[in-house]
Motif scaffolding. Structure first.
Motif, mmCIF file in Angstrom:
data_model
loop_
_atom_site.group_PDB
_atom_site.id
_atom_site.type_symbol
_atom_site.label_atom_id
_atom_site.label_comp_id
_atom_site.label_asym_id
_atom_site.label_seq_id
_atom_site.Cartn_x
_atom_site.Cartn_y
_atom_site.Cartn_z
ATOM 1 N N GLU A 64 0.960 -1.107 0.258
ATOM 2 C CA GLU A 64 0.014 -0.381 0.109
ATOM 3 C C GLU A 64 1.083 1.041 0.457
ATOM 4 N N GLY A 65 1.605 1.215 0.290
ATOM 5 C CA GLY A 65 2.422 3.017 0.934
ATOM 6 C C GLY A 65 3.558 2.513 -0.352
ATOM 7 N N ALA A 66 4.197 1.907 -0.791
ATOM 8 C CA ALA A 66 4.779 1.318 -2.262
ATOM 9 C C ALA A 66 4.173 1.975 -3.330
ATOM 10 N N ALA A 67 2.917 1.003 -3.210
ATOM 11 C CA ALA A 67 1.286 1.526 -4.033
ATOM 12 C C ALA A 67 1.636 3.746 -4.757
ATOM 13 N N ALA A 68 0.960 3.836 -2.912
ATOM 14 C CA ALA A 68 1.006 5.966 -2.919
ATOM 15 C C ALA A 68 2.067 6.218 -3.746
ATOM 16 N N ALA A 69 3.600 5.494 -3.048
ATOM 17 C CA ALA A 69 4.729 6.713 -3.413
ATOM 18 C C ALA A 69 4.992 6.369 -5.221
ATOM 19 N N LEU A 70 4.795 5.281 -5.307
ATOM 20 C CA LEU A 70 4.907 5.370 -6.666
ATOM 21 C C LEU A 70 3.614 5.859 -7.930
ATOM 22 N N ASP A 71 2.351 6.133 -7.348
ATOM 23 C CA ASP A 71 1.556 6.128 -8.917
ATOM 24 C C ASP A 71 2.090 6.677 -9.945
ATOM 25 N N ASP A 72 2.842 8.195 -9.927
ATOM 26 C CA ASP A 72 3.254 8.595 -10.428
ATOM 27 C C ASP A 72 4.834 8.288 -11.201
ATOM 28 N N LYS A 73 5.424 7.090 -10.903
ATOM 29 C CA LYS A 73 6.612 7.349 -11.563
ATOM 30 C C LYS A 73 6.806 5.768 -12.601
ATOM 31 N N VAL A 74 8.280 6.334 -12.826
ATOM 32 C CA VAL A 74 8.502 4.838 -14.180
ATOM 33 C C VAL A 74 9.654 3.932 -13.211
ATOM 34 N N LEU A 75 8.982 2.787 -13.531
ATOM 35 C CA LEU A 75 10.798 1.912 -13.244
ATOM 36 C C LEU A 75 11.011 1.420 -14.261
ATOM 37 N N ASP A 76 12.434 1.271 -14.276
ATOM 38 C CA ASP A 76 13.710 1.398 -14.707
ATOM 39 C C ASP A 76 14.468 0.288 -13.941
ATOM 40 N N ALA A 77 15.749 -0.651 -15.370
ATOM 41 C CA ALA A 77 15.919 -1.622 -14.841
ATOM 42 C C ALA A 77 17.093 -2.288 -15.194
ATOM 43 N N GLN A 78 17.910 -2.467 -14.881
ATOM 44 C CA GLN A 78 19.360 -2.913 -15.715
ATOM 45 C C GLN A 78 19.661 -4.100 -14.701
ATOM 46 N N VAL A 79 20.593 -4.973 -15.893
ATOM 47 C CA VAL A 79 21.495 -5.866 -15.930
ATOM 48 C C VAL A 79 23.354 -5.927 -15.446
ATOM 49 N N ASP A 80 24.342 -5.623 -15.015
ATOM 50 C CA ASP A 80 25.350 -5.234 -14.929
ATOM 51 C C ASP A 80 26.499 -6.116 -15.876
ATOM 52 N N GLU A 81 27.529 -6.416 -15.264
ATOM 53 C CA GLU A 81 28.546 -7.315 -15.862
ATOM 54 C C GLU A 81 28.515 -8.265 -15.010
ATOM 55 N N GLN A 82 28.082 -8.272 -14.207
ATOM 56 C CA GLN A 82 28.481 -9.329 -13.441
ATOM 57 C C GLN A 82 26.964 -10.251 -13.049
ATOM 58 N N GLY A 83 25.778 -10.048 -13.690
ATOM 59 C CA GLY A 83 24.391 -10.107 -13.765
ATOM 60 C C GLY A 83 23.485 -9.655 -12.636
ATOM 61 N N ALA A 84 23.243 -8.520 -12.103
ATOM 62 C CA ALA A 84 22.722 -8.227 -10.957
ATOM 63 C C ALA A 84 22.310 -7.095 -11.261
ATOM 64 N N VAL A 85 20.729 -6.887 -10.639
ATOM 65 C CA VAL A 85 20.353 -6.625 -11.262
ATOM 66 C C VAL A 85 20.054 -5.134 -10.660
ATOM 67 N N SER A 86 19.828 -3.922 -11.253
ATOM 68 C CA SER A 86 19.777 -2.943 -10.099
ATOM 69 C C SER A 86 18.623 -1.897 -10.883
ATOM 70 N N PHE A 87 17.409 -1.915 -10.115
ATOM 71 C CA PHE A 87 15.994 -0.671 -10.125
ATOM 72 C C PHE A 87 16.548 0.599 -10.044
ATOM 73 N N ALA A 88 15.650 2.196 -10.949
ATOM 74 C CA ALA A 88 16.064 2.400 -10.300
ATOM 75 C C ALA A 88 14.201 3.639 -10.976
ATOM 76 N N ILE A 89 14.276 4.398 -9.714
ATOM 77 C CA ILE A 89 12.634 4.599 -9.579
ATOM 78 C C ILE A 89 12.465 6.627 -10.672
ATOM 79 N N GLY A 90 11.804 6.701 -11.613
ATOM 80 C CA GLY A 90 12.365 8.325 -11.967
ATOM 81 C C GLY A 90 10.664 8.703 -12.091
ATOM 82 N N ALA A 91 10.161 10.164 -12.498
ATOM 83 C CA ALA A 91 9.019 11.130 -12.834
ATOM 84 C C ALA A 91 8.441 10.292 -13.370
ATOM 85 N N LEU A 92 7.835 10.036 -14.744
ATOM 86 C CA LEU A 92 6.735 10.028 -15.949
ATOM 87 C C LEU A 92 7.573 11.378 -16.342
ATOM 88 N N ALA A 93 7.248 11.513 -17.482
ATOM 89 C CA ALA A 93 8.045 12.270 -18.543
ATOM 90 C C ALA A 93 6.545 12.870 -19.251
#
Length: 93
Positions: A64-93
């Protein structure tokens, strides 16, 4: 509602496809009342109060709290050379 980039959708699907549950999703939660830190983990089922986001086959379960905080956001993700996943949260354009 939180949206996902194509990269994030692909990575979430890859992570959840490793679960034995057919309806698994990536659960994003926040125990921080300021909603400045989030935790993400593959979950077989959503909690009863979770908001479910289905984006191109990628399933997210938002506490619930995450849904409210992320309501107007975009989630991006990357995998680095070692296979680790990282997520980034940004504002909708």
């Amino acid at each position: 509602m939180l949206t996902l980039t194509e990269n994030a959708s692909t990575i979430v699907k890859t992570l959840t496809d490793q679960s034995p549950a057919d309806d698994a999703g990536l659960r994003i939660s926040s125990s921080n009342p300021e909603h400045t830190a989030f935790a993400a983990a593959v979950s077989e089922t959503p909690d009863p109060a979770d908001q479910i986001v289905d984006a191109g086959g990628a399933r997210l379960f938002l506490e619930e709290g995450a849904a409210a905080a992320l309501d107007d956001k975009v989630l991006d993700a990357q995998v680095d050379e070692q296979g680790a996943v990282s997520f980034a949260i940004g504002a909708l354009a």
